[in-house]
Scaffold this motif. Structure first.
Motif, short mmCIF file in Angstrom:
data_model
loop_
_atom_site.label_atom_id
_atom_site.label_comp_id
_atom_site.label_asym_id
_atom_site.label_seq_id
_atom_site.Cartn_x
_atom_site.Cartn_y
_atom_site.Cartn_z
N LEU A 334 -19.12 4.76 6.11
CA LEU A 334 -19.03 4.81 4.65
C LEU A 334 -18.42 6.11 4.15
O LEU A 334 -18.56 7.17 4.77
CB LEU A 334 -20.41 4.58 4.05
N ASP A 335 -17.78 6.01 2.98
CA ASP A 335 -17.09 7.17 2.43
C ASP A 335 -17.95 7.94 1.43
O ASP A 335 -17.46 8.44 0.42
CB ASP A 335 -15.75 6.77 1.79
N HIS A 336 -19.23 8.03 1.72
CA HIS A 336 -20.13 8.93 1.00
C HIS A 336 -20.58 9.99 1.99
O HIS A 336 -21.14 9.68 3.05
CB HIS A 336 -21.34 8.20 0.44
N ILE A 337 -20.34 11.26 1.66
CA ILE A 337 -20.68 12.37 2.56
C ILE A 337 -21.57 13.36 1.83
O ILE A 337 -21.21 13.86 0.75
CB ILE A 337 -19.41 13.09 3.07
N HIS A 338 -22.74 13.62 2.41
CA HIS A 338 -23.62 14.65 1.86
C HIS A 338 -23.33 15.94 2.62
O HIS A 338 -23.53 16.02 3.83
CB HIS A 338 -25.08 14.24 2.02
N LEU A 339 -22.85 16.96 1.90
CA LEU A 339 -22.37 18.19 2.53
C LEU A 339 -23.00 19.40 1.83
O LEU A 339 -22.44 19.96 0.89
CB LEU A 339 -20.84 18.25 2.42
N VAL A 375 -13.40 9.45 -1.28
CA VAL A 375 -14.69 9.97 -0.83
C VAL A 375 -15.58 10.38 -1.99
O VAL A 375 -15.11 10.87 -3.03
CB VAL A 375 -14.49 11.17 0.13
N THR A 376 -16.88 10.14 -1.84
CA THR A 376 -17.89 10.64 -2.77
C THR A 376 -18.65 11.74 -2.07
O THR A 376 -19.16 11.55 -0.96
CB THR A 376 -18.85 9.51 -3.17
N LEU A 377 -18.73 12.90 -2.71
CA LEU A 377 -19.41 14.06 -2.14
C LEU A 377 -20.67 14.39 -2.93
O LEU A 377 -20.65 14.43 -4.17
CB LEU A 377 -18.49 15.28 -2.12
N GLU A 401 -18.14 22.23 -10.26
CA GLU A 401 -17.11 21.54 -11.04
C GLU A 401 -15.84 21.32 -10.21
O GLU A 401 -15.23 20.25 -10.27
CB GLU A 401 -16.77 22.35 -12.29
N GLU A 402 -15.46 22.33 -9.45
CA GLU A 402 -14.22 22.25 -8.68
C GLU A 402 -14.27 21.15 -7.63
O GLU A 402 -13.32 20.40 -7.44
CB GLU A 402 -13.91 23.59 -8.02
N VAL A 403 -15.40 21.04 -6.94
CA VAL A 403 -15.54 20.00 -5.92
C VAL A 403 -15.71 18.63 -6.57
O VAL A 403 -15.21 17.62 -6.08
CB VAL A 403 -16.75 20.30 -5.00
N GLY A 404 -16.41 18.61 -7.71
CA GLY A 404 -16.66 17.34 -8.38
C GLY A 404 -17.80 16.56 -7.73
O GLY A 404 -17.76 15.32 -7.65
N PHE A 405 -18.83 17.26 -7.29
CA PHE A 405 -20.00 16.59 -6.70
C PHE A 405 -20.54 15.54 -7.67
O PHE A 405 -20.69 15.80 -8.86
CB PHE A 405 -21.10 17.59 -6.39
#
Length: 523
Positions: A334-339, A375-377, A401-405
């Motif tokens: 899946l294209d959800h990544i918790h980082l 991707v969703t971060l 804001e820059e990453v757009g979490f």
């Protein structure tokens, strides 16, 4: 050790190795209270945080021969157990294992404290609030123990790996019968046996890492989603974190054992697995006989016929190009990544011993977004780290804001005894820290709401998990990007992946209606 403990230790009767052996060799039915008291008093093993900090080169062995001792296999017949779980998914998974062991011993699960014959508190040591909840619960259980002297109350999990916590329990919470750590869950039948027959508190906490025990029984919640441990421990030693001391050094399960477990889950009809590790993408780095890393494992997961594969929690330092390449294949990956980033300030990151900078984190995010455009971060952020300045906090806000979490778990820094950060002087008032958390949460809510707004009118794939907690006439499930969706539909679709058209968006959830066929599908 204080004076009172020294006196208590001095009073303990020491038995010879011959006496101890003869006691151990007796059948369970012939053992006396004195046998158990003597045996346990001479084998008390408290946690030692200094030992836990050390990283030896001892070889980790894998064991496939777990079994319940014959004399304990039916000892729980007609009795019930209750496990209260605090903390992360690793704790939840440990609870599944303990529930599996207790079930094989004949016990049945209950949610009613008054009905339980064994109550285990599976604890978390990450934040002070979780620790306070556990001690509060122990206070509530004291009257029950007075009413039911044969009730076994146990404290396990990460809190039990802390020397100060164990000492506090031993001194102030005599109603606790059993204390054990994260490395010796497989010893639960033996520990319960000792707790049943001993008149002293049973304490067994290993500072040395345990071996890897395969084939442990588990009681999973439902047959839709499953957690699969792929490794244990952490070697990163972030200055704020107690986990390397409570969970030990990194130990990876063999890939064939993980693959076999996931294939078995797929054959049972599970729709989703989440691969677990304290630092999941460091998987395989401890292997000295094969070159097999987390990207290789994920590539093998990609080949298994199970609809969804997730993983948590990853560390930016170990998120390499090979892993990004494999994840970009999509499919069941899946294209959800918790980082977790923890801070947007390079200076604070240095003080945290995170071993990356703001710039290198943003470079990693850019690589991920280039390879996986949709991707969703999501992330974890700590505010109020000792001596964090206004400017450093603003760097966290701009990085958010820059990453757009699209979501973030946010916390005010909580000092943990035994960690380097806990001894740092801090000149930031709590009111300032709270104000920073409020500001950060406002931004998190704003970005989450904006990400949700983009789903209105779209059709998403939802894994239906069951009834909504707020309304039993409504079903609830998660999209591939881990968004909660509520909608009405027949109970027969629970456990299936269905198409739902989004009709309304909220900050943290989506509302929709079930559709049969769709032309447009979004994640």
């Amino acid at each position: 050790m204080n004076e009172k403990q020294r006196k208590e230790q001095a009073q303990i009767k020491q038995v010879s190795s011959v006496d101890r052996k003869s006691s151990q060799d007796k059948p369970l039915s012939e053992k006396t209270t004195e046998d158990f008291a003597h045996y346990f008093q001479t084998t008390y093993t408290p946690p030692d945080i200094k030992k836990a900090r050390k990283r030896g080169r001892d070889k980790i062995e894998v064991h496939y021969d777990f079994e319940i001792p014959e004399e304990m296999s039916k000892i729980g017949k007609g009795k019930k157990f209750l496990i209260r779980t605090y903390g992360c998914q690793m704790n939840e998974h440990d609870t599944e294992v303990m529930a599996g062991i207790l079930s094989e011993m004949g016990y049945e699960s209950t949610l009613d404290t008054d009905d339980a014959d064994i109550i285990l508190l599976n604890t978390c040591a990450i934040r002070e609030n979780a620790e306070n909840k556990v001690f509060g619960e122990l206070g509530h259980l004291k009257p029950l123990k007075l009413e039911k002297p044969d009730l076994i109350i146990g404290v396990c999990g990460c809190m039990s790996q802390q020397e100060s916590v164990v000492n506090r329990i031993m001194q102030k919470h005599q109603q606790v019968d059993l204390i054990f750590g994260t490395h010796n869950i497989h010893r639960l039948p033996d520990l319960i046996k000792e707790a049943m027959f001993s008149k002293v508190q049973v304490v067994e906490v290993w500072s040395k890492e345990g071996d890897i025990i395969e084939n442990l029984p588990k009681v999973r919640h439902g047959q839709i989603k499953a957690w699969v441990n792929i490794m244990y421990g952490c070697d990163k030693f972030c200055t704020y974190c107690i986990v390397p001391m409570t969970r030990g050094k990194e130990r990876s399960r063999r890939p064939e054992d993980i693959i076999r477990e996931v294939r078995h889950l797929a054959a049972q009809g599970y729709q989703e697995v989440t691969l677990l590790g304290q630092n999941v993408n460091a998987y395989g780095k401890d292997f000295d006989d094969i070159e097999y890393r987390f990207a290789d494992l994920m590539n093998d997961m990609h080949k298994i016929d199970i609809p969804r594969v997730r993983f948590t929690t990853s560390h930016p330092r170990d998120f390499d190009d090979h892993l990004i390449e494999v994840l970009a294949k999509g499919g069941n990956l899946l294209d959800h990544i918790h980082l977790p980033v923890q801070s947007g300030s390079s200076e604070i990151l240095r003080k945290m011993n995170r071993k990356y900078t703001r710039e290198s984190y943003l470079e990693l995010v850019a690589k991920i977004k280039k390879a996986i455009p949709n991707v969703t971060l999501t992330t974890d952020i700590i505010v109020g780290f000792p001596n964090e300045t206004d400017e450093q906090f603003e760097e966290t806000m701009t990085l958010m804001e820059e990453v757009g979490f699209e979501a973030a778990y946010t916390f005010i820094y909580s000092p943990r005894e035994g960690t380097p950060a806990a001894v740092k002087k801090d000149d930031v008032p709590m009111e300032v820290k709270k104000e920073r958390l409020y500001r950060l949460n406002d931004l998190v809510n704003k970005q989450s709401a904006e990400s949700m707004d983009a789903y209105e009118g779209k059709v998403v794939k939802v894994l239906v998990e069951g009834e909504s907690k707020k309304d039993e006439t409504v079903l609830a499930g998660y999209t591939e990007k881990n968004k909660v969706v509520n909608f009405k539909g027949p109970k027969s679709i629970i456990g299936k992946i269905v198409d739902v058209k989004i009709t309304d968006t909220k900050t943290w959830s989506l509302n929709g209606e079930l559709v049969e066929k769709t032309a447009e599908v979004s994640n």
